[in-house]
Write an enzyme that holds these catalytic residues in place. Structure first.
Site, PDB file in Angstrom:
ATOM      1  N   ASP A  98       0.809  -1.241   0.065  1.00 49.50           N
ATOM      2  CA  ASP A  98       0.161  -0.077  -0.139  1.00 49.50           C
ATOM      3  C   ASP A  98       0.927   1.249   0.131  1.00 49.50           C
ATOM      4  O   ASP A  98       0.202   2.208   0.206  1.00 49.50           O
ATOM      5  CB  ASP A  98      -1.114  -0.071   1.291  1.00 49.50           C
ATOM      6  CG  ASP A  98      -0.051  -0.119   2.498  1.00 49.50           C
ATOM      7  OD1 ASP A  98       1.400   0.092   2.475  1.00 49.50           O
ATOM      8  OD2 ASP A  98      -0.659  -0.537   3.575  1.00 49.50           O
ATOM      9  N   GLU A 120       0.332  -8.881  -1.135  1.00 49.41           N
ATOM     10  CA  GLU A 120      -0.329  -8.352  -0.196  1.00 49.41           C
ATOM     11  C   GLU A 120      -1.620  -7.678  -0.611  1.00 49.41           C
ATOM     12  O   GLU A 120      -1.773  -6.531  -0.457  1.00 49.41           O
ATOM     13  CB  GLU A 120       0.328  -7.750   1.029  1.00 49.41           C
ATOM     14  CG  GLU A 120      -0.019  -7.535   2.164  1.00 49.41           C
ATOM     15  CD  GLU A 120       0.711  -6.660   3.136  1.00 49.41           C
ATOM     16  OE1 GLU A 120       0.484  -5.310   3.238  1.00 49.41           O
ATOM     17  OE2 GLU A 120       1.416  -7.304   3.649  1.00 49.41           O
ATOM     18  N   GLU A 134      -2.470   5.140   2.753  1.00 50.51           N
ATOM     19  CA  GLU A 134      -2.416   3.880   2.135  1.00 50.51           C
ATOM     20  C   GLU A 134      -3.499   3.160   1.940  1.00 50.51           C
ATOM     21  O   GLU A 134      -3.515   2.332   0.982  1.00 50.51           O
ATOM     22  CB  GLU A 134      -2.002   2.908   3.351  1.00 50.51           C
ATOM     23  CG  GLU A 134      -0.358   3.426   3.759  1.00 50.51           C
ATOM     24  CD  GLU A 134       0.093   4.414   4.527  1.00 50.51           C
ATOM     25  OE1 GLU A 134      -0.967   5.170   5.018  1.00 50.51           O
ATOM     26  OE2 GLU A 134       1.197   4.951   4.750  1.00 50.51           O
ATOM     27  N   HIS A 210       5.084   5.745  13.298  1.00 47.82           N
ATOM     28  CA  HIS A 210       5.405   6.457  12.237  1.00 47.82           C
ATOM     29  C   HIS A 210       4.279   6.946  11.227  1.00 47.82           C
ATOM     30  O   HIS A 210       4.611   7.846  10.116  1.00 47.82           O
ATOM     31  CB  HIS A 210       6.345   5.658  11.077  1.00 47.82           C
ATOM     32  CG  HIS A 210       5.940   4.437  10.569  1.00 47.82           C
ATOM     33  ND1 HIS A 210       5.445   3.521  10.822  1.00 47.82           N
ATOM     34  CD2 HIS A 210       5.360   4.571   9.204  1.00 47.82           C
ATOM     35  CE1 HIS A 210       4.898   2.648  10.074  1.00 47.82           C
ATOM     36  NE2 HIS A 210       4.781   3.300   8.884  1.00 47.82           N
ATOM     37  N   ARG A 212       1.611   8.598   8.861  1.00 44.89           N
ATOM     38  CA  ARG A 212       1.162   9.834   8.359  1.00 44.89           C
ATOM     39  C   ARG A 212      -0.039  10.432   9.390  1.00 44.89           C
ATOM     40  O   ARG A 212      -0.031  11.531   9.545  1.00 44.89           O
ATOM     41  CB  ARG A 212       1.181  10.142   6.921  1.00 44.89           C
ATOM     42  CG  ARG A 212       2.493  10.503   6.199  1.00 44.89           C
ATOM     43  CD  ARG A 212       1.981  10.644   4.648  1.00 44.89           C
ATOM     44  NE  ARG A 212       3.224  11.311   4.132  1.00 44.89           N
ATOM     45  CZ  ARG A 212       4.329  10.628   3.606  1.00 44.89           C
ATOM     46  NH1 ARG A 212       4.692   9.444   3.863  1.00 44.89           N
ATOM     47  NH2 ARG A 212       5.163  11.464   3.087  1.00 44.89           N
ATOM     48  N   HIS A 243      11.984   5.966  13.567  1.00 51.44           N
ATOM     49  CA  HIS A 243      11.886   6.023  12.019  1.00 51.44           C
ATOM     50  C   HIS A 243      12.479   7.336  11.888  1.00 51.44           C
ATOM     51  O   HIS A 243      12.733   8.210  12.492  1.00 51.44           O
ATOM     52  CB  HIS A 243      10.138   6.150  11.857  1.00 51.44           C
ATOM     53  CG  HIS A 243      10.164   6.031  10.344  1.00 51.44           C
ATOM     54  ND1 HIS A 243      10.309   7.314   9.449  1.00 51.44           N
ATOM     55  CD2 HIS A 243       9.490   5.496   9.442  1.00 51.44           C
ATOM     56  CE1 HIS A 243       9.984   6.924   8.092  1.00 51.44           C
ATOM     57  NE2 HIS A 243       9.392   5.686   8.512  1.00 51.44           N
TER      58      HIS A 243
END
Ligand code: UD1
Ligand code: UDP
Length: 382
Positions: A98, A120, A134, A210, A212, A243
């Site tokens: 994604d 996936e 995503e 991490h 967004r 990250h």
């Protein structure tokens, strides 16, 4: 007979971890010529994985910039791949999951009239804005793909419900293939601080964050909740590989630097990460991949998000989605320290995501798709 030219395209750490065992597997088939193109959406974090699995890409678009935007990543992947595809004409491009690399690579392949295989496939949160971007990346990649490798039956159902019914194969998730090659009892960590931890004496919590959509208040809440919990619980040790996103680095340091029982460390190599996960008390994360790996290793997971596209381990009782409110995150962490029954209930090892044979199934279904095998592979989970 000519070989089937399969080009795997990926660009971020999690895609690389989950595509690495597939790249190796594809190379073992005489009928397949396997090529790798990395976009370099991630740099250091991608290179860590490539070197751990000893993969040398055939092509590297090297696009990463500090604090890059979705516009920048998408347009650079698209234009970079045009040249690679035109000069090399793969029969099929494999993309994973994604990320913006995955979506842009699927779109580029479609523009080049090249078949797209989606590894996936079929995960859905059903919320366009979370995870962002995503959820839309994977929906759009699903529309572009010609062959879909769904990890689980429930992922397959999601595709069916969107009218995607042809060439959908349930294979298991390749992350379980990866974890089978990384975790060892006698493992010695590359990161020296991890060898110094007494995993029996402390309740070691592995945390990562991490996403967004968590930037801003949610991420601040998470960091504050961890700070609250760490200060209150001297028996706990939080290990946090941070990250490299400048925003995440800044926020983690702002709230957690200087707290004695919070260990802020750089991103870990994947062997260190999986072996650390196998030794800790529990995991707190907003990561997708960790939600699959930790249950396989028998570790309870508190998910620092409002939803998940991975309901299987929630159903199995080893993962709980707790959101990003400061008090809720703090109180659920404390519950898992104090309520032994709850802890034991969540600690059992479950493997709803795979059995370690996903890469073989994906490869066999590629052969079938190109008429080089008489039937598709067996199905995971039956
Ligand atoms: C990306 C994916 C996300 C995935 C995550 C895995 C998108 C939109 N997001 O998010 O789905 O969960 O990777 O980690 O595709 N950086 C470095 N070095 C690195 C990697 C990142 O310095 O090796 C910094 C750069 O400043 C970069 C920033 O992190 O601009 C953000 O990277 P980006 O790939 O845009 O977003 P992620 O949050 O990593
Ligand atoms: N990971 C790693 N080192 C780290 C953090 C994560 O190797 O410091 C691995 C982790 O084990 C998993 C993958 O990276 O396989 C998950 O990546 P991430 O959380 O960045 O992305 P997501 O899975 O949420 O897309």
């Amino acid at each position: 007979m000519e070989k089937i030219k399969v080009m795997s395209v990926f660009g971020t750490r999690p895609e690389a971890i989950k595509m690495a065992p597939l790249v190796k597997k594809l190379a073992s088939y005489d009928e397949i010529s396997s090529l790798v193109c990395v976009t370099g959406q991630h740099r250091e974090m991608l290179d860590q994985v490539l070197s751990a699995f000893e993969i040398t890409p055939d092509f590297d678009l090297d696009i990463m910039e500090k604090s890059q935007t979705l516009y920048g990543v998408t347009s650079k992947v698209l234009s970079g791949l045009q040249k690679v595809f035109e000069e090399n004409r793969p029969d099929i491009v494999l993309v994973h999951g994604d990320t913006t690399t995955s979506f842009a690579a699927a779109l580029a392949a479609f523009y080049g009239r090249i078949k797209v295989g989606h590894v996936e496939a079929g995960l859905r949160s059903f919320d366009k804005n979370s995870p962002y971007p995503e959820e839309m990346n994977r929906v759009l990649t699903g529309r572009l793909a010609d062959i879909h490798f769904a990890p689980t039956a429930s992922n397959e159902r999601n595709l069916f419900n969107e009218g995607i019914k042809e060439h959908v194969y349930v294979t298991g998730n390749t992350v379980i293939d990866a974890i089978k090659s990384t975790v060892r009892k006698d493992y010695v960590f590359e990161c020296p601080q991890l060898n110094d931890i007494d995993y029996e004496a402390h309740k070691v919590v592995l945390m990562t964050a991490h996403r967004r959509e968590n930037y801003g208040q949610p991420m601040e809440n998470i960091m504050q909740a961890v700070a609250d919990t760490a200060r209150e619980r001297q028996d706990a040790l939080f290990v946090y590989p941070v990250h490299l996103s400048p925003y995440v680095q800044q926020t983690a340091r702002k709230y957690l630097e200087g707290i004695e029982n919070v260990l802020l460390i750089p991103p870990l190599g994947v062997f260190d990460m999986h072996n650390l996960m196998s030794r800790v008390y529990m995991v707190m994360t907003d990561s997708g991949g960790l939600q699959e790996e930790a249950p396989a290793l028998g570790k309870p997971v508190l998910v620092l998000r409002r939803e998940t596209e991975r309901p299987e381990a929630v159903k199995a009782g080893t993962v709980e989605v707790i959101g990003t409110e400061r008090e809720k995150v703090h109180s659920r962490a404390v519950d898992l320290f104090e309520d032994h029954e709850l802890y034991l209930k969540m600690k059992k090892a479950v493997n709803p995501y795979g059995d370690g044979d996903a890469c073989r199934r994906i490869s066999e279904n590629i052969l079938y798709f190109f008429d080089r095998a008489k039937k598709p592979s067996d199905r995971f989970g039956v």
